[in-house]
Design a protein around this motif. Structure first.
Motif, PDB file in Angstrom:
ATOM      1  N   LEU A   1       0.848  -1.198   0.000  1.00 28.42           N
ATOM      2  CA  LEU A   1       0.000   0.000   0.000  1.00 28.42           C
ATOM      3  C   LEU A   1       0.876   1.239   0.000  1.00 28.42           C
ATOM      4  N   GLY A   2       0.757   2.029  -1.036  1.00 30.74           N
ATOM      5  CA  GLY A   2       1.574   3.232  -1.139  1.00 30.74           C
ATOM      6  C   GLY A   2       3.059   2.921  -1.221  1.00 30.74           C
ATOM      7  N   GLY A   3       3.381   1.751  -1.758  1.00 34.09           N
ATOM      8  CA  GLY A   3       4.780   1.359  -1.889  1.00 34.09           C
ATOM      9  C   GLY A   3       5.357   0.726  -0.637  1.00 34.09           C
ATOM     10  N   VAL A   4       4.523   0.508   0.381  1.00 31.74           N
ATOM     11  CA  VAL A   4       4.989  -0.070   1.652  1.00 31.74           C
ATOM     12  C   VAL A   4       4.383  -1.467   1.812  1.00 31.74           C
TER      13      VAL A   4
ATOM     14  N   HIS B   1      -2.394  -8.157 -11.518  1.00 31.30           N
ATOM     15  CA  HIS B   1      -1.324  -8.442 -12.476  1.00 31.30           C
ATOM     16  C   HIS B   1      -0.002  -7.908 -11.922  1.00 31.30           C
ATOM     17  N   SER B   2      -0.076  -6.705 -11.331  1.00 30.88           N
ATOM     18  CA  SER B   2       1.113  -6.099 -10.699  1.00 30.88           C
ATOM     19  C   SER B   2       1.077  -6.469  -9.218  1.00 30.88           C
ATOM     20  N   ASP B   3       1.666  -5.616  -8.377  1.00 31.00           N
ATOM     21  CA  ASP B   3       1.657  -5.897  -6.936  1.00 31.00           C
ATOM     22  C   ASP B   3       0.325  -5.519  -6.276  1.00 31.00           C
ATOM     23  N   GLY B   4      -0.624  -4.976  -7.065  1.00 30.55           N
ATOM     24  CA  GLY B   4      -1.968  -4.701  -6.541  1.00 30.55           C
ATOM     25  C   GLY B   4      -2.044  -3.525  -5.577  1.00 30.55           C
ATOM     26  N   ASP B   5      -1.112  -2.597  -5.720  1.00 30.81           N
ATOM     27  CA  ASP B   5      -1.062  -1.448  -4.805  1.00 30.81           C
ATOM     28  C   ASP B   5      -2.173  -0.452  -5.160  1.00 30.81           C
ATOM     29  N   VAL B   6      -3.329  -0.613  -4.520  1.00 30.83           N
ATOM     30  CA  VAL B   6      -4.491   0.217  -4.880  1.00 30.83           C
ATOM     31  C   VAL B   6      -4.237   1.704  -4.671  1.00 30.83           C
ATOM     32  N   LEU B   7      -3.483   2.047  -3.640  1.00 32.51           N
ATOM     33  CA  LEU B   7      -3.226   3.475  -3.387  1.00 32.51           C
ATOM     34  C   LEU B   7      -2.421   4.076  -4.532  1.00 32.51           C
TER      35      LEU B   7
ATOM     36  N   ARG C   1      -6.084  -2.185   9.205  1.00 28.50           N
ATOM     37  CA  ARG C   1      -6.054  -0.810   9.695  1.00 28.50           C
ATOM     38  C   ARG C   1      -4.825  -0.117   9.140  1.00 28.50           C
ATOM     39  N   LEU C   2      -5.026   1.090   8.693  1.00 31.05           N
ATOM     40  CA  LEU C   2      -3.938   1.809   8.025  1.00 31.05           C
ATOM     41  C   LEU C   2      -3.067   2.592   9.004  1.00 31.05           C
ATOM     42  N   ALA C   3      -3.649   2.947  10.140  1.00 21.33           N
ATOM     43  CA  ALA C   3      -2.994   3.897  11.053  1.00 21.33           C
ATOM     44  C   ALA C   3      -1.526   3.564  11.364  1.00 21.33           C
ATOM     45  N   PRO C   4      -1.185   2.306  11.664  1.00 19.86           N
ATOM     46  CA  PRO C   4       0.210   2.027  12.008  1.00 19.86           C
ATOM     47  C   PRO C   4       1.191   2.283  10.862  1.00 19.86           C
ATOM     48  N   TRP C   5       0.685   2.354   9.636  1.00 16.99           N
ATOM     49  CA  TRP C   5       1.547   2.465   8.457  1.00 16.99           C
ATOM     50  C   TRP C   5       1.468   3.832   7.809  1.00 16.99           C
ATOM     51  N   ARG C   6       0.603   4.670   8.330  1.00 13.78           N
ATOM     52  CA  ARG C   6       0.295   5.931   7.662  1.00 13.78           C
ATOM     53  C   ARG C   6       1.536   6.785   7.377  1.00 13.78           C
ATOM     54  N   GLU C   7       2.387   6.961   8.378  1.00 15.37           N
ATOM     55  CA  GLU C   7       3.542   7.860   8.193  1.00 15.37           C
ATOM     56  C   GLU C   7       4.533   7.282   7.185  1.00 15.37           C
ATOM     57  N   GLN C   8       4.722   5.963   7.250  1.00 12.40           N
ATOM     58  CA  GLN C   8       5.621   5.314   6.290  1.00 12.40           C
ATOM     59  C   GLN C   8       5.098   5.480   4.857  1.00 12.40           C
ATOM     60  N   ILE C   9       3.791   5.360   4.699  1.00  7.72           N
ATOM     61  CA  ILE C   9       3.189   5.519   3.367  1.00  7.72           C
ATOM     62  C   ILE C   9       3.329   6.971   2.894  1.00  7.72           C
ATOM     63  N   ARG C  10       3.101   7.911   3.797  1.00  9.62           N
ATOM     64  CA  ARG C  10       3.260   9.321   3.415  1.00  9.62           C
ATOM     65  C   ARG C  10       4.675   9.587   2.912  1.00  9.62           C
ATOM     66  N   HIS C  11       5.663   9.078   3.622  1.00  9.12           N
ATOM     67  CA  HIS C  11       7.059   9.266   3.208  1.00  9.12           C
ATOM     68  C   HIS C  11       7.324   8.617   1.852  1.00  9.12           C
ATOM     69  N   SER C  12       6.815   7.411   1.691  1.00  2.00           N
ATOM     70  CA  SER C  12       7.018   6.681   0.442  1.00  2.00           C
ATOM     71  C   SER C  12       6.427   7.460  -0.739  1.00  2.00           C
TER      72      SER C  12
ATOM     73  N   VAL D   1       1.413  15.324   1.333  1.00  2.00           N
ATOM     74  CA  VAL D   1       0.782  14.020   1.106  1.00  2.00           C
ATOM     75  C   VAL D   1      -0.123  13.687   2.281  1.00  2.00           C
ATOM     76  N   ASN D   2      -1.412  13.631   2.057  1.00  2.00           N
ATOM     77  CA  ASN D   2      -2.338  13.204   3.109  1.00  2.00           C
ATOM     78  C   ASN D   2      -2.802  11.777   2.813  1.00  2.00           C
ATOM     79  N   VAL D   3      -2.803  10.958   3.851  1.00  2.00           N
ATOM     80  CA  VAL D   3      -3.248   9.571   3.702  1.00  2.00           C
ATOM     81  C   VAL D   3      -4.319   9.316   4.752  1.00  2.00           C
ATOM     82  N   LYS D   4      -5.497   8.945   4.305  1.00  2.00           N
ATOM     83  CA  LYS D   4      -6.553   8.659   5.269  1.00  2.00           C
ATOM     84  C   LYS D   4      -7.250   7.360   4.908  1.00  2.00           C
ATOM     85  N   ALA D   5      -8.080   6.891   5.816  1.00  3.79           N
ATOM     86  CA  ALA D   5      -8.744   5.617   5.595  1.00  3.79           C
ATOM     87  C   ALA D   5     -10.133   5.651   6.193  1.00  3.79           C
TER      88      ALA D   5
END
Ligand code: MG
Length: 157
Positions: free
Chosen positions: A20-23, A34-40, A104-115, A127-131
Motif C-alpha cells: 500500500l503506497g509502496g509499503v 497483475h502487478s503488486d496490486g497497490d491500490v493506493l 487498519r492503516l494507522a500504524p503504516w500511515r507515516e511510512q506511506i506518506r514518506h514513500s 501528502v495526506n493519507v486517510k482511511a
C-alpha cells in the motif's frame, strides 16, 4: 493548476502481505492483481494522468502486458511523473483515501506518506493519507477486497 482524481479496486486472494503506497504490510491475505496490486498507487497514477489529461493507467500500463507482471507499482508512478515532468507539471499536493474494513492503516500511515512524498518529489506535508471502513457494508465491508481514491493538484513547474 489542474486537478485529477483516481479510483482503484483489487480483490483479496491468497498471500501474506499487501503493498500500500509502496509499503509492504503483513496481512492475512494478499491481493489478486497483475502487478503488486497497490491500490493506493494505482489510484494515484490515475489521478496524476487525469490532472495532466493523459488518459488512465490501463492506457499506459496495460495489465495484459508481460512487462508489468508482478510489477512494483512505484514504477508506474515514476514513469507517470516523468511524463508529467516532460510537460512541465509538478505535484502540489495529494490526498489519498483507503476504503477497507481491514487492514487498519494507522500504524503504516507515516511510512506511506514518506514513500509517496519521495515518489512525487514533494514534502510529507503535501501528502495526506486517510482511511475509512464502509461500516461492514458491501464488498469492502465483507472484506472481499480493497479500494482507494486519490485526488491530486498539479501546477506548472
Ligand atoms: Mg489496480
Amino acid at each position: 493548476m489542474r486537478v485529477g482524481s483516481g479510483i482503484d479496486v483489487h480483490a483479496f486472494g491468497p498471500g501474506d502481505s499487501l503493498v500500500l503506497g509502496g509499503v509492504r504490510i503483513p496481512h492475512s491475505r494478499g491481493l489478486i492483481a497483475h502487478s503488486d496490486g497497490d491500490v493506493l498507487l494505482h489510484a494515484l497514477v490515475d489521478a496524476l494522468l487525469g490532472a495532466a489529461g493523459l488518459g488512465d493507467i490501463g492506457l499506459h500500463f496495460p495489465d495484459g502486458d508481460p512487462r508489468w507482471r508482478n510489477a512494483d507499482s512505484r514504477q508506474f508512478v515514476t514513469t507517470t511523473m516523468e511524463m508529467l515532468a516532460r510537460r512541465s507539471w509538478r505535484v502540489v499536493n495529494v490526498d489519498l483515501t483507503l476504503l477497507a474494513q481491514q487492514p487498519r492503516l494507522a500504524p503504516w500511515r507515516e511510512q506511506i506518506r514518506h514513500s509517496v512524498a519521495t515518489l512525487l518529489a514533494v514534502t510529507v506535508a503535501d501528502v495526506n493519507v486517510k482511511a475509512t471502513t464502509t461500516e461492514h457494508l458491501g464488498f469492502l465491508g465483507r472484506n472481499e477486497g480493497l479500494a482507494a481514491m486519490a485526488t491530486v493538484l498539479i501546477d506548472r513547474a
